[in-house]
Design a protein around this motif. Structure first.
Motif, PDB file in Angstrom:
ATOM      1  N   ALA A 149      41.752   6.338  77.695  1.00 34.63           N
ATOM      2  CA  ALA A 149      40.919   5.261  77.161  1.00 34.63           C
ATOM      3  C   ALA A 149      41.418   4.813  75.799  1.00 34.63           C
ATOM      4  O   ALA A 149      41.228   3.679  75.400  1.00 34.63           O
ATOM      5  CB  ALA A 149      39.464   5.713  77.063  1.00 34.63           C
ATOM      6  N   ALA A 150      42.072   5.736  75.100  1.00 35.73           N
ATOM      7  CA  ALA A 150      42.557   5.401  73.771  1.00 35.73           C
ATOM      8  C   ALA A 150      43.757   4.468  73.806  1.00 35.73           C
ATOM      9  O   ALA A 150      44.164   3.934  72.779  1.00 35.73           O
ATOM     10  CB  ALA A 150      42.912   6.664  73.005  1.00 35.73           C
ATOM     11  N   SER A 197      43.999   2.368  76.840  1.00 36.17           N
ATOM     12  CA  SER A 197      43.639   1.359  77.819  1.00 36.17           C
ATOM     13  C   SER A 197      42.399   0.610  77.372  1.00 36.17           C
ATOM     14  O   SER A 197      41.440   1.210  76.911  1.00 36.17           O
ATOM     15  CB  SER A 197      43.370   2.027  79.172  1.00 36.17           C
ATOM     16  OG  SER A 197      42.696   1.129  80.017  1.00 36.17           O
ATOM     17  N   GLY A 198      42.439  -0.701  77.535  1.00 39.60           N
ATOM     18  CA  GLY A 198      41.297  -1.500  77.107  1.00 39.60           C
ATOM     19  C   GLY A 198      40.360  -1.845  78.237  1.00 39.60           C
ATOM     20  O   GLY A 198      39.362  -2.510  78.044  1.00 39.60           O
ATOM     21  N   ALA A 210      36.795   3.938  78.982  1.00 36.68           N
ATOM     22  CA  ALA A 210      37.824   3.085  78.379  1.00 36.68           C
ATOM     23  C   ALA A 210      37.242   1.918  77.603  1.00 36.68           C
ATOM     24  O   ALA A 210      37.888   1.375  76.719  1.00 36.68           O
ATOM     25  CB  ALA A 210      38.773   2.565  79.464  1.00 36.68           C
ATOM     26  N   ILE A 262      35.707   3.719  73.975  1.00 34.55           N
ATOM     27  CA  ILE A 262      36.740   4.235  73.090  1.00 34.55           C
ATOM     28  C   ILE A 262      37.745   3.118  72.827  1.00 34.55           C
ATOM     29  O   ILE A 262      38.247   2.513  73.755  1.00 34.55           O
ATOM     30  CB  ILE A 262      37.431   5.447  73.758  1.00 34.55           C
ATOM     31  CG1 ILE A 262      36.402   6.575  73.909  1.00 34.55           C
ATOM     32  CG2 ILE A 262      38.631   5.906  72.947  1.00 34.55           C
ATOM     33  CD1 ILE A 262      36.901   7.765  74.680  1.00 34.55           C
ATOM     34  N   PRO A 263      38.026   2.800  71.561  1.00 31.09           N
ATOM     35  CA  PRO A 263      38.961   1.707  71.289  1.00 31.09           C
ATOM     36  C   PRO A 263      40.367   2.051  71.776  1.00 31.09           C
ATOM     37  O   PRO A 263      40.704   3.233  71.775  1.00 31.09           O
ATOM     38  CB  PRO A 263      38.929   1.579  69.774  1.00 31.09           C
ATOM     39  CG  PRO A 263      38.408   2.890  69.264  1.00 31.09           C
ATOM     40  CD  PRO A 263      37.533   3.455  70.355  1.00 31.09           C
ATOM     41  N   PRO A 264      41.199   1.109  72.170  1.00 25.60           N
ATOM     42  CA  PRO A 264      40.928  -0.328  72.234  1.00 25.60           C
ATOM     43  C   PRO A 264      40.026  -0.698  73.404  1.00 25.60           C
ATOM     44  O   PRO A 264      40.037  -0.012  74.421  1.00 25.60           O
ATOM     45  CB  PRO A 264      42.321  -0.916  72.467  1.00 25.60           C
ATOM     46  CG  PRO A 264      43.060   0.136  73.197  1.00 25.60           C
ATOM     47  CD  PRO A 264      42.547   1.433  72.654  1.00 25.60           C
ATOM     48  N   SER A 265      39.255  -1.737  73.266  1.00 27.65           N
ATOM     49  CA  SER A 265      38.352  -2.131  74.319  1.00 27.65           C
ATOM     50  C   SER A 265      38.222  -3.645  74.366  1.00 27.65           C
ATOM     51  O   SER A 265      37.805  -4.270  73.398  1.00 27.65           O
ATOM     52  CB  SER A 265      36.974  -1.505  74.067  1.00 27.65           C
ATOM     53  OG  SER A 265      35.980  -2.242  74.720  1.00 27.65           O
TER      54      SER A 265
HETATM   55 NA    NA Z   1      39.761   1.926  75.447  1.00 28.43          NA
END
Ligand code: NA
Ligand code: NA
Lengths: 209, 314, 466
Positions: C124-125, C127-128, C166, C169-172
C-alpha cells in the motif's frame, strides 16, 4: 462495475472500422501514458536541479498544467472502446438480448449527444484562447512563465471528437444487435454484469471440481 | 434584476468592496437590483473573464497576472518599480488606465467593461533564514514571485520558483523557496507569515492588478435607475475597501511583533541599484514588446506616471 | 420553479441515469449540462426565443470544465500514484514483500494470513489503488495459503480486505481526489491516512490471530525460517522502505528539519525509484509500454469522473444547492454526532451499490459543506467547534472517515469491487466465496471506524505535527 470487456470482431465493415479506429485510439492512450511518465521525469529534473544546481525548472507548475489534459483526457476514446468507464450495472446486468441492446443504445445515444455538445463547448473554450493575429497565436497564457495555453485546450475537443466517432460506431453496433436480435454483436464492449460474472465463475468451478 | 458575481477563495479584505457594492446597489434600488456573490461556485479564478465573455454571470473579479495574454494592456500596472506609494495612488493609477480606450477595447473583446479595481499594496517578501537587505544577497535566492515580479528578481540573480499560492506555505517550510512575495493579506491568509523570519518593509517591487468587470450586455440592459445606482456606488465601495484594508495594515505591525518577524529596511542606495537593473530595463522591454503588438504602450506607460504626479499634486 | 427545486430534480435525474447503467462520468456531465441549460433558461423566464441563448451559455460554461479542472498540479499526483503501482509490480516488489512478511511473521497463529495483511500494507505504501493491490496479491498470496490448508474462502477474504489498505496508507489516489474536491491540503491528508491505515492492518491481524486461536483447523503457523533466511528476504523489499521514507520526507521531516519538497514531487521521485528498480529487474520496453497504457486507462477513467462530476458541480454552484442542503442539515433537531454517524451510514448503504470514487465525487460537493457547518464552519477554532477540532482538522478527519467508509464498501456485497477482482483473478473462486470469506473483516472495519470516530486523535496526531 464494468471490469474488463472484450470486443468481438469479424469481417464486416463495422468491425473493420472498429479496429481501424482502435489503432488510433490505442496510440492516443499511449500518448496519455507517456505524459504520466513525463511528469515523473519532470519532477526528477526539478528536484535535482533545485538541490544540486540551485536551478529549479522554470515554470514547473505551468508545464505540469499544460501536460495534464494530455494525460487525463487524450485517450478517453480508448477507454470507452474497452468499456472501461465505470458504471452501475445492477439494471443492465439483469437485461439480455434486445432489451439490453436497447438500453445500451439509449445510454450511448445520450453520451453521444453530450459529447457533441462538449466538442462545441470545449472548442469555444479553445477558441477564446486562440488568436492568429497575436504572438504565439495566444490570447491566454500561463501564470508563471506565460506559456500559451491554446495547445492544451485544443487537446480536449480533439479527444472528444474521436470519442464521438467511437460512439457512432457503438450506436451502429448496438442498433444492429437490436434490429437483428444478435447475441454476440461485434464492435461493442461485451461487459459481463456482476451476476453473469459470478454465474460464469460458478460454472467453471463446477466443471473443475 | 439579479446579478451573479464570480469571485474566488474566501471572503477577505480583497473582496470587501464587492460586498459593499452589492449592499449599496440593493439599498439604492429598494431591493430591485441584487447581487449574488459566489466564491468559486461559478467559475475557476483564472476563467472569470471567459465566464463574462460567455455571459454565464454578470460581474467578476480577476487578476491581470493570471493570464497576461488575455489582458495585455493592463499588465502595465504590474510592471516592477512603478513607484506607487499607497493604496490611494494605486486606485488612481488603475482607474486612469482602465479608462484608456486601448483597455476598453481589449476588455470589449471579452464582452467586459471595467468597473473598479481591487487595490493591493506592494508585494513585499517574507523570508526564512538570515534577513537579506543587500542586493548581492538576492543572488541565488529562490523566490515565489510570478510575472513581472519574477522577472525583477531574476534580474538581480534571484531564482523564481513555481509554486501555487496554496502550496506557498509548504514550499517555504520545505525550503523549496526561501522567500515569498505577496501582499500583506495574502501572507496572513496563506500562512506564509507563520514561516517567516523577516519581512521587507520597503522593497516595494510592484504589485498585482485585479479589476472587477461587468458583462457589457448585462450592464446595458439595466434600467437607468439601476445603472445609476451601480455607477454611483463605486467610489463609496472603494472608500470602504480602503478603510478596511487600512485597518488590516495597521494590524500588520502587531502581527510582525507577535510572530517575532524582523522588519528589514533596505537602504536607498541598494534600492536604487535594484531599480536600475530591474526597473527601467524591464519597463523598456515591455514598451517595445507591446508596441510591436500594436498597443499604445508608451501612452499607457506615460499615463501611469502622469496620473501619479496629478494625484500627488492634489 | 426556484433554482433549488431545479437542483433537486436534476440531482434525482442524475441518480436515475446512474442506476439505469449510464457510465457515471457521463451521467453526471449530462445532468450538469441539462441543469445549466435549465437554470439559464429559467433566468429568462423560459422565453422560447431565449432557448438558444441558454443552450449556448450552458454548453460554453460546461466546455470550460474538462480542461480547466484537469489542469491542476495537485491532480497530477493521481497518474503518478497509479504509475508507481504498475511499476512496482514489474519491479517484483509484491513477491519480495510477501516473502519477507512470511519469513518474519508467519510463525504467529494464522501466520500466513497475518503475513498477507502486512504485505498488502507494505505494498500500500507504493500503490495508490486498492483494486490493483487486491489483484496482485490474489495471484501471490492465495496459492501459498491454500498450500498450507487455509479455507479458500477465507484466504480470498484476507486478500480482498488487505487490498483496501492501499487507499488509506499514502500514496492514495482517493485521498488526493478528496483533497481536490474539498480544497484542502493534500500533504496533510496523505499524512493523516498513514496511522489509520496501519491501525486497520493491526486490527485485521488481531482478528485473524483471534480466529486462529478459537477455530480448529484454521491455517497453521509457518515456522522454521532461520535468521539468515529472514535477513536474506529483506534487500529485495528495501525499495519499498526507500519510497516510503522519501514520500514521508517530502511531506514532513520527522527530525524537525526542512521537508524535502512538495507531495507532488515526492510522489514522482518515489515513482522514479520504483522505475529504476523495475528496469534493474528486467523490465523492458514492451512491459513499460503496457504499464503506461494501463496507467493511462485507469487515470483517464478517474479523470473522466472528475470532470464529469465537476460539470454537475458547476451547475450546483449556479443552483446554490449545497448551501440549501447545509442549512437544512444544520436545522435538524438532532445532535451533530448523530447526524455525522447517519451520514457515514448513508455512505455504507450507497457504497453497497456504487464505486468508491464515483460515490465520493457525486456526494461530497453537497455533503462536505454540511459537515463543515456542523462542526462550526471552515475556519472555526478547536475551542469553538462541535467536534473539538479546528475547521481544517475536521476536513482531514472527515476525509479519512469517508475514505475508510469507501474502502469498507469495496468488500461489501453486492458490488464490492475488490471481491470481484479477487474472484476474477482466481478461477477457482466465485464472488460468493469471496464475500463469505471477507465477512469477518466487516466486523474489524466496523470496529476501526467506531474507534476513528470516538478517538479523532488517531487520525489527527500526525498531521497536527506537520
Ligand atoms: Na497507498
Ligand atoms: Na460495494
Amino acid at each position: 462495475m464494468a471490469g474488463h470487456a472484450s470486443v468481438l470482431s469479424d469481417d464486416s465493415v463495422l468491425s473493420r472500422l472498429d479496429r481501424g479506429l482502435e489503432s488510433v485510439e490505442r496510440k492516443m492512450a499511449f500518448v496519455s501514458g507517456l505524459g504520466a511518465f513525463a511528469l515523473m521525469v519532470l519532477a526528477v529534473i526539478s528536484v535535482s536541479g533545485r538541490n544540486l544546481f540551485n536551478e529549479p525548472l522554470r515554470g514547473y507548475v505551468d508545464w505540469i498544467e499544460a501536460a495534464m489534459p494530455l494525460i487525463a483526457i487524450f485517450g478517453i476514446s480508448y477507454v470507452q472502446r474497452t468499456g472501461g468507464h465505470i458504471r452501475m450495472d445492477i439494471v443492465v446486468g439483469a437485461l439480455k438480448g434486445r432489451p439490453l441492446w436497447l438500453a445500451e443504445f439509449l445510454t450511448t445515444l445520450a453520451i453521444l449527444i453530450l459529447m457533441v455538445l462538449l466538442v462545441w463547448g470545449t472548442w469555444a473554450h479553445f477558441d477564446r484562447s486562440f488568436d492568429m493575429s497575436k504572438p504565439n497565436w495566444s490570447r491566454d497564457s500561463s501564470i508563471d512563465i506565460g506559456l500559451p495555453i491554446w495547445p492544451a485546450k485544443l487537446v480536449v475537443p480533439v479527444a472528444f471528437s474521436v470519442m464521438c466517432l467511437r460512439l457512432v460506431l457503438q450506436l451502429w453496433g448496438y442498433g444492429r444487435a437490436f434490429l437483428l436480435g444478435l447475441s454476440e454483436p461485434v464492435a461493442v464492449p461485451m461487459v459481463l454484469s456482476a451476476a453473469e460474472q459470478a454465474a460464469l465463475e460458478a460454472d467453471q468451478v463446477q466443471g473443475h471440481d | 434584476t439579479e446579478w451573479n458575481v464570480s469571485v474566488w477563495g474566501k471572503r477577505r479584505a480583497f473582496t470587501e468592496h464587492i460586498h459593499k457594492l452589492a449592499d449599496l446597489v440593493s439599498e439604492k434600488t429598494g431591493g430591485e437590483f441584487t447581487m449574488n456573490i459566489s466564491y468559486g461556485g461559478l467559475s475557476k479564478n483564472r476563467e472569470n473573464l471567459d465566464g463574462i465573455s460567455i455571459g454565464a454571470f454578470e460581474m467578476a473579479q480577476f487578476c491581470a497576472g493570471y493570464h497576461a495574454d488575455k489582458n495585455r494592456a493592463i499588465t502595465v500596472l504590474e510592471l516592477p518599480f512603478l513607484g506607487v506609494a499607497n493604496l490611494d495612488e494605486e486606485v488612481a493609477v488603475s482607474h486612469a488606465i482602465y479608462a484608456h480606450p486601448a483597455v476598453a477595447d481589449e476588455m470589449a473583446q471579452w464582452n467586459a467593461k471595467m468597473l473598479m479595481t481591487s487595490p493591493m499594496p506592494q508585494y513585499n517578501l517574507v523570508g526564512t533564514g538570515e534577513p537579506r537587505d543587500e542586493l548581492a544577497e538576492f543572488d541565488g535566492m529562490r523566490v515565489r514571485a510570478t510575472g513581472g515580479l519574477g522577472k525583477a528578481f531574476s534580474a538581480v540573480g534571484g531564482v523564481p520558483t513555481s509554486v501555487t499560492s496554496s502550496e506557498a506555505y509548504q514550499a517555504m517550510e520545505s525550503g523549496v523557496v526561501d522567500t515569498v512575495a505577496f501582499a500583506q493579506h495574502a501572507h496572513l491568509s496563506f500562512g506564509t507569515i507563520n514561516q517567516a523570519a523577516w519581512w521587507t518593509a520597503n522593497l516595494n517591487p510592484g504589485t498585482v492588478n485585479c479589476p472587477v468587470v461587468v458583462n457589457i450586455d448585462a450592464y446595458e440592459s439595466l434600467s437607468d435607475a439601476e445603472r445609476e445606482a451601480l455607477d454611483s456606488s463605486v467610489p463609496e465601495a472603494i472608500d470602504y475597501y480602503l478603510s478596511n484594508y487600512g485597518a488590516l495594515l495597521q494590524r500588520w505591525d502587531e502581527v510582525l511583533a507577535e510572530k517575532n518577524v524582523t522588519k528589514v529596511m533596505i537602504s536607498d542606495e541598494e534600492l536604487a541599484k535594484f531599480k536600475d537593473v530591474a526597473g527601467k530595463p524591464i519597463h523598456d522591454a515591455w514598451i517595445a514588446e507591446m508596441s510591436a503588438q500594436g498597443l499604445p504602450a508608451q501612452e499607457l506607460y506615460d499615463l501611469v506616471f502622469k496620473t501619479l504626479e496629478d494625484t500627488r499634486a492634489n | 420553479m426556484d433554482s433549488i427545486e431545479i437542483g433537486l430534480w436534476v440531482t434525482g435525474g442524475m441518480f436515475l441515469l446512474v442506476v439505469l447503467g449510464m457510465r457515471v462520468a457521463f451521467a453526471a456531465a449530462f445532468a450538469g449540462l441539462v441543469g445549466l441549460i435549465w437554470i439559464f433558461w429559467a433566468k429568462k423566464g423560459y422565453d422560447p426565443e431565449d432557448f438558444t441563448w441558454a443552450l449556448t451559455v450552458a454548453v460554453k460554461t460546461a466546455g470550460q470544465v474538462p480542461h480547466g479542472k484537469v489542469s491542476s498540479q495537485a491532480l497530477s499526483l493521481i497518474p503518478t500514484f497509479i504509475l508507481i503501482g504498475y511499476l512496482a509490480y514489474y519491479a517484483g516488489l509484491t513477491r519480495a514483500l510477501f516473502e519477507a512478511a512470511k519469513r518474519w511473521i508467519a510463525w504467529v497463529p494464522g501466520g500466513l494470513a497475518v503475513s498477507t495483511v502486512f504485505a498488502t500494507a507494505g505494498f500500500a505504501a507504493v500503490s495508490g489503488a486498492s483494486v490493483a493491490t487486491a489483484a496482485v496479491f490474489a495471484r501471490i498470496a492465495i496459492p501459498e495459503m491454500l498450500k498450507v490448508g487455509y479455507d479458500k474462502r477465507f484466504a480470498a477474504g484476507v486478500v480482498a480486505a488487505g487490498g483496501t489498505l492501499a487507499s488509506l496508507i499514502p500514496p492514495s489516489a482517493i485521498l488526493v481526489i478528496y483533497a481536490i474536491i474539498v480544497e484542502q491540503d493534500v500533504g496533510k491528508l496523505l499524512l493523516a491516512g498513514f496511522i489509520p491505515g496501519m491501525f486497520s492492518a493491526v486490527i485485521y491481524a488481531g482478528l485473524i490471530i483471534g480466529l486462529a486461536l478459537v477455530l480448529p483447523n484454521f491455517g497453521p503457523p509457518v515456522k522454521g525460517f532461520t535468521w539468515k533466511q529472514r535477513f536474506a528476504s529483506l534487500p529485495p523489499a528495501l525499495p519499498i522502505v526507500a519510497v516510503v521514507v522519501i514520500i514521508i520526507f517530502f511531506v514532513y521531516n520527522p527530525f524537525g528539519g526542512d521537508a524535502w519538497g512538495t507531495p507532488t514531487e515526492g510522489g514522482a521521485i518515489g515513482a522514479f525509484i520504483v522505475f529504476l528498480m523495475a528496469v534493474f529487474r528486467g523490465m523492458r520496453l514492451p512491459e513499460l509500454k503496457d504499464a503506461l497504457i494501463e496507467t493511462a486507462k485507469l487515470s483517464i477513467m478517474i479523470f473522466s469522473i472528475i470532470w464529469g462530476v465537476l460539470i454537475y458541480v458547476r451547475f450546483l454552484g449556479f443552483a446554490d444547492l449545497p448551501t440549501a442542503f447545509s442549512d437544512w442539515i444544520n436545522s435538524l433537531p438532532y445532535s451533530p454526532m448523530l447526524i455525522l454517524i447517519c451520514i457515514l451510514l448513508g455512505y455504507a448503504v450507497l457504497g453497497m451499490f456504487m464505486d468508491a470514487i464515483g460515490m465520493l465525487l457525486l456526494t461530497l460537493p453537497v455533503v462536505y459543506p454540511a459537515v463543515m457547518a456542523l462542526n462550526g464552519g471552515e475556519m472555526v477554532s478547536a475551542a469553538d467547534s462541535t467536534f473539538g477540532m479546528s475547521g481544517p482538522m475536521c476536513a482531514v478527519w472527515f476525509g479519512i472517515l469517508v475514505v475508510k467508509m469507501a474502502e469498507f464498501c469495496l468488500i461489501t456485497p453486492p458490488i464490492g469491487l475488490n471481491c470481484f477482482v479477487v474472484a476474477g483473478v482466481r478461477p477457482d473462486l466465485t464472488v460468493q466465496d469471496v464475500f463469505r470469506g471477507v465477512t469477518p473483516f466487516f466486523i474489524a472495519d466496523a470496529v476501526t471506524i467506531a474507534l476513528l470516530v470516538a478517538f479523532p486523535a488517531i487520525v489527527l496526531w500526525l498531521p497536527s505535527l506537520a
